[in-house]
Design a protein around this motif. Structure first.
Motif, PDB file in Angstrom:
ATOM      1  N   LEU A  13     -30.451  23.488  16.644  1.00 53.95           N
ATOM      2  CA  LEU A  13     -30.205  22.899  18.155  1.00 53.95           C
ATOM      3  C   LEU A  13     -31.446  21.733  18.621  1.00 53.95           C
ATOM      4  CD1 LEU A  13     -28.644  22.765  20.356  1.00 53.95           C
ATOM      5  CD2 LEU A  13     -30.251  25.107  21.842  1.00 53.95           C
ATOM      6  N   PHE A  14     -32.689  22.183  19.161  1.00 58.34           N
ATOM      7  CA  PHE A  14     -33.486  20.868  19.526  1.00 58.34           C
ATOM      8  C   PHE A  14     -34.086  19.444  18.881  1.00 58.34           C
ATOM      9  CE2 PHE A  14     -34.485  23.556  22.997  1.00 58.34           C
ATOM     10  CZ  PHE A  14     -33.445  23.540  24.070  1.00 58.34           C
ATOM     11  N   PRO A  15     -34.217  19.474  17.277  1.00 53.12           N
ATOM     12  CA  PRO A  15     -34.204  18.724  16.190  1.00 53.12           C
ATOM     13  C   PRO A  15     -33.408  17.746  16.142  1.00 53.12           C
ATOM     14  CG  PRO A  15     -34.716  20.856  15.592  1.00 53.12           C
ATOM     15  CD  PRO A  15     -33.877  21.663  16.713  1.00 53.12           C
ATOM     16  N   VAL A  16     -32.014  18.198  16.301  1.00 58.39           N
ATOM     17  CA  VAL A  16     -30.849  17.073  15.840  1.00 58.39           C
ATOM     18  C   VAL A  16     -30.560  16.590  17.529  1.00 58.39           C
ATOM     19  CG1 VAL A  16     -28.231  17.129  15.855  1.00 58.39           C
ATOM     20  CG2 VAL A  16     -29.435  19.190  15.149  1.00 58.39           C
ATOM     21  N   ILE A  17     -30.352  17.536  18.908  1.00 58.66           N
ATOM     22  CA  ILE A  17     -30.132  16.341  19.865  1.00 58.66           C
ATOM     23  C   ILE A  17     -31.499  15.198  20.551  1.00 58.66           C
ATOM     24  CG2 ILE A  17     -28.368  18.261  20.713  1.00 58.66           C
ATOM     25  CD1 ILE A  17     -30.875  19.022  22.981  1.00 58.66           C
ATOM     26  N   ASN A  18     -32.749  15.833  20.196  1.00 59.84           N
ATOM     27  CA  ASN A  18     -33.640  15.109  20.322  1.00 59.84           C
ATOM     28  C   ASN A  18     -33.391  13.688  19.561  1.00 59.84           C
ATOM     29  OD1 ASN A  18     -35.959  14.804  21.010  1.00 59.84           O
ATOM     30  ND2 ASN A  18     -36.975  14.992  19.357  1.00 59.84           N
ATOM     31  N   THR A  19     -33.087  13.384  18.178  1.00 59.61           N
ATOM     32  CA  THR A  19     -32.945  12.841  17.509  1.00 59.61           C
ATOM     33  C   THR A  19     -31.948  11.775  17.554  1.00 59.61           C
ATOM     34  OG1 THR A  19     -34.144  13.702  15.714  1.00 59.61           O
ATOM     35  CG2 THR A  19     -32.742  11.899  15.001  1.00 59.61           C
ATOM     36  N   LYS A  20     -30.725  12.860  18.001  1.00 58.13           N
ATOM     37  CA  LYS A  20     -29.362  11.757  17.938  1.00 58.13           C
ATOM     38  C   LYS A  20     -29.500  11.428  19.755  1.00 58.13           C
ATOM     39  CE  LYS A  20     -27.464  12.290  14.500  1.00 58.13           C
ATOM     40  NZ  LYS A  20     -26.696  11.374  13.248  1.00 58.13           N
ATOM     41  N   TYR A  21     -30.084  11.917  20.818  1.00 60.87           N
ATOM     42  CA  TYR A  21     -30.132  11.835  21.919  1.00 60.87           C
ATOM     43  C   TYR A  21     -31.016  11.265  22.188  1.00 60.87           C
ATOM     44  CZ  TYR A  21     -25.221  12.918  22.089  1.00 60.87           C
ATOM     45  OH  TYR A  21     -23.848  12.654  21.490  1.00 60.87           O
ATOM     46  N   SER A  22     -31.765  12.625  22.825  1.00 63.63           N
ATOM     47  CA  SER A  22     -33.424  11.927  23.500  1.00 63.63           C
ATOM     48  C   SER A  22     -33.940  13.339  24.223  1.00 63.63           C
ATOM     49  CB  SER A  22     -33.293  11.174  24.519  1.00 63.63           C
ATOM     50  OG  SER A  22     -32.946  11.240  25.767  1.00 63.63           O
ATOM     51  N   GLY A  23     -35.243  13.322  24.534  1.00 60.20           N
ATOM     52  CA  GLY A  23     -35.901  14.456  24.756  1.00 60.20           C
ATOM     53  C   GLY A  23     -35.300  14.873  26.463  1.00 60.20           C
ATOM     54  N   ALA A  24     -34.461  13.909  26.268  1.00 60.57           N
ATOM     55  CA  ALA A  24     -33.823  14.061  27.865  1.00 60.57           C
ATOM     56  C   ALA A  24     -32.198  15.416  27.877  1.00 60.57           C
ATOM     57  CB  ALA A  24     -33.462  12.940  28.610  1.00 60.57           C
ATOM     58  N   ALA A  25     -32.069  15.089  27.076  1.00 61.24           N
ATOM     59  CA  ALA A  25     -31.136  16.183  26.193  1.00 61.24           C
ATOM     60  C   ALA A  25     -31.230  17.184  26.674  1.00 61.24           C
ATOM     61  CB  ALA A  25     -30.496  15.148  24.910  1.00 61.24           C
ATOM     62  N   VAL A  26     -32.918  16.950  26.080  1.00 66.17           N
ATOM     63  CA  VAL A  26     -33.162  19.014  25.274  1.00 66.17           C
ATOM     64  C   VAL A  26     -33.780  19.463  26.817  1.00 66.17           C
ATOM     65  CG1 VAL A  26     -35.442  19.851  24.705  1.00 66.17           C
ATOM     66  CG2 VAL A  26     -34.411  18.419  23.351  1.00 66.17           C
ATOM     67  N   LEU A  27     -34.254  18.179  27.843  1.00 68.62           N
ATOM     68  CA  LEU A  27     -34.279  18.273  29.270  1.00 68.62           C
ATOM     69  C   LEU A  27     -32.675  19.414  29.675  1.00 68.62           C
ATOM     70  CD1 LEU A  27     -35.604  19.328  31.809  1.00 68.62           C
ATOM     71  CD2 LEU A  27     -35.322  16.511  31.891  1.00 68.62           C
ATOM     72  N   LEU A  28     -32.276  18.424  29.213  1.00 65.73           N
ATOM     73  CA  LEU A  28     -30.840  19.144  29.878  1.00 65.73           C
ATOM     74  C   LEU A  28     -30.530  20.396  29.392  1.00 65.73           C
ATOM     75  CD1 LEU A  28     -28.407  18.371  31.839  1.00 65.73           C
ATOM     76  CD2 LEU A  28     -27.064  17.034  30.130  1.00 65.73           C
ATOM     77  N   VAL A  29     -30.269  20.715  28.576  1.00 64.05           N
ATOM     78  CA  VAL A  29     -30.226  22.308  27.597  1.00 64.05           C
ATOM     79  C   VAL A  29     -30.688  23.351  28.516  1.00 64.05           C
ATOM     80  CG1 VAL A  29     -29.911  23.050  25.590  1.00 64.05           C
ATOM     81  CG2 VAL A  29     -29.312  21.110  25.849  1.00 64.05           C
TER      82      VAL A  29
END
Length: 452
Positions: free
Chosen positions: A132-148
């Motif tokens: 989960l987090f490696p994918v969205i951190n790469t494809k989007y950003s750490g801000a997407a991890v924050l959102l989740v």
């Protein structure tokens, strides 16, 4: 449990190597990819996380949950009148580890593949650090991890506020899943705003990070066949973006006050089911509805309407794939293939939403309103939203929208500034602001855009 879009994310996160697997490859300005930078000023030691491997992903997660809890230490009591109670536990899971110890609310590590959840029975937040987090951190950003993670902690918030498992079980009509999911998205938006304002102790989040964070909602939306009474419903992209924007703009009290009476959900509103249409068929069908609806709007407001001419060719004034040519009183589609590309990659209402914004400019011109400047682009998007709402209900004279069309509009508006451009080609840089303008028309109608 608060699974963060379980059905959607398993479908979307099918492989790290897939091109644009996370849907839009969003760009704030067409052709220029969003810069992905770290969001941590300093990282927090993840030793307090159960099952952590101590790696970079859990360092990021530890930093995020530390700051999100700080947000609620500051804001829970002003919102609900009592102090914040810290979350009992956090769990990091490698969903590929078949022999790993199952986290709370699951019976096997693989159940969490590509997901995060709030487990109310033990008051804990759990996430998959492998898929989960490696994918969205790469494809989007750490801000997407924050959102989740802010979303999952948002579930802990409404549980502490009295909307817990017992209430959800006994009063499903009062507290349907889609409502509590909207509350969690809204709380996440409020937290995101706090971080953007520089108040987070360990995180550095900028306004441009907001668009990348919102991009993850495009894949974590519900499928088009979802209904709002489904026990797993999280909302479509429009619903989720709307909830996030409410929290971002108005803060946690707006989220706390959400009810089924004062909240509109569009996830299952579209009553039209139709087969997929080719590009030209889509343009013709959508244009017919646009002419009828905007013509009626102009005449209702005392103006004279004549259907704009149509054709293909170079953009007028750099407006993009669809443009309103004032001198010719015509709508022109770029003949170099960009409209077809959007149609193929996103769907037919991606170009439909852009056409609606150009018809909005034509209507504004017919009523003697200015069609250049930032305000013109914003009003055109607002009118496009008002039309889209009407079309979704068949009020444009021909029911031209189908399930999923609203999400296609949100996707193209988040990814590109085309729909917000005025007749001189100046657009609104922020996808967040573009969606907000469009959303105002969807929810409030043409009067919200300044036209009765």
């Amino acid at each position: 449990m608060g699974l963060f879009g379980s059905r959607a994310i398993r479908r979307a996160l099918c492989g790290l190597g897939a091109v644009c697997v996370l849907v839009a490859c969003t760009n704030p300005v067409p052709g220029e990819p969003i810069a992905r930078v770290g969001i941590t000023k300093e990282t927090v030691n993840p030793a307090f996380i159960n099952g952590t491997d101590g790696g970079e992903i859990d360092q990021l997660a530890a930093t995020v949950v530390t700051d999100v809890q700080q947000y609620w230490r500051e804001n829970f009591e002003p919102t609900y009148g009592r102090p914040w109670q810290p979350i009992n536990g956090f769990y990091s899971v490698d969903s590929n580890d078949q022999a790993g110890k199952p986290p709370p609310c699951t019976s096997h590590t693989s159940e969490l593949e590509g997901n995060a959840l709030y487990c109310a029975s033990v008051d804990s937040v759990v996430w998959d650090r492998a898929a989960l987090f490696p994918v969205i951190n790469t494809k989007y950003s750490g801000a997407a991890v924050l959102l989740v993670l802010a979303h999952e902690i948002g579930h802990a918030v409404h549980h502490r506020a009295g909307i817990g498992a017992e209430e959800l079980r006994k009063q499903p009509e009062r507290y349907p899943t889609i409502l509590t999911e909207a509350m969690a998205d809204c709380f996440a938006g409020a937290t995101l705003r706090w971080a953007v304002e520089g108040k987070a102790p360990h995180l550095r989040v900028t306004q441009s990070d907001v668009d990348t964070a919102m991009g993850v909602l495009m894949v974590l939306r519900d499928p088009v066949d979802t209904v709002d009474v489904d026990e797993a419903t999280h909302g479509n992209a429009f619903d989720r973006a709307s909830a996030l924007q409410d929290g971002y703009a108005e803060g946690p009290r707006r989220c706390a006050g959400m009810t089924v009476q004062n909240r509109r959900f569009t996830v299952s509103e579209s009553a039209v089911t139709r087969p997929a249409r080719g590009y030209q068929q889509s343009v013709d069908a959508i244009s017919a509805g646009l002419d009828r609806w905007f013509g009626a709007l102009v005449r209702r407001n005392g103006g004279q309407w004549s259907k704009p001419g149509t054709g293909s060719g170079a953009s007028c004034g750099g407006q993009g794939p669809a443009s309103f040519c004032v001198a010719e009183h015509a709508i022109r589609l770029d003949g170099r293939g960009e409209p077809q590309r959007l149609h193929e990659q996103i769907g037919d209402y991606s170009i439909g939403a852009l056409l609606a914004a150009r018809y909005g400019l034509a209507a504004m011109a017919a009523l003697g309103r200015g069609v250049d400047g930032a305000g013109a682009g914003r009003d055109a998007l607002c009118l496009a939203g008002a039309y889209t709402d009407a079309a979704s209900r068949g009020a444009d004279g021909s029911a031209t929208l189908a399930p999923g069309d609203l999400d296609e509009a949100v996707q193209v508006l988040l990814g590109y500034d085309y729909g917000s451009r005025d007749v001189a080609g100046a657009g609104i840089a922020s996808g967040f602001d573009r969606i907000a303008a469009f959303r105002a028309g969807v929810l409030g109608g043409a009067k919200t855009c300044g036209i009765g």
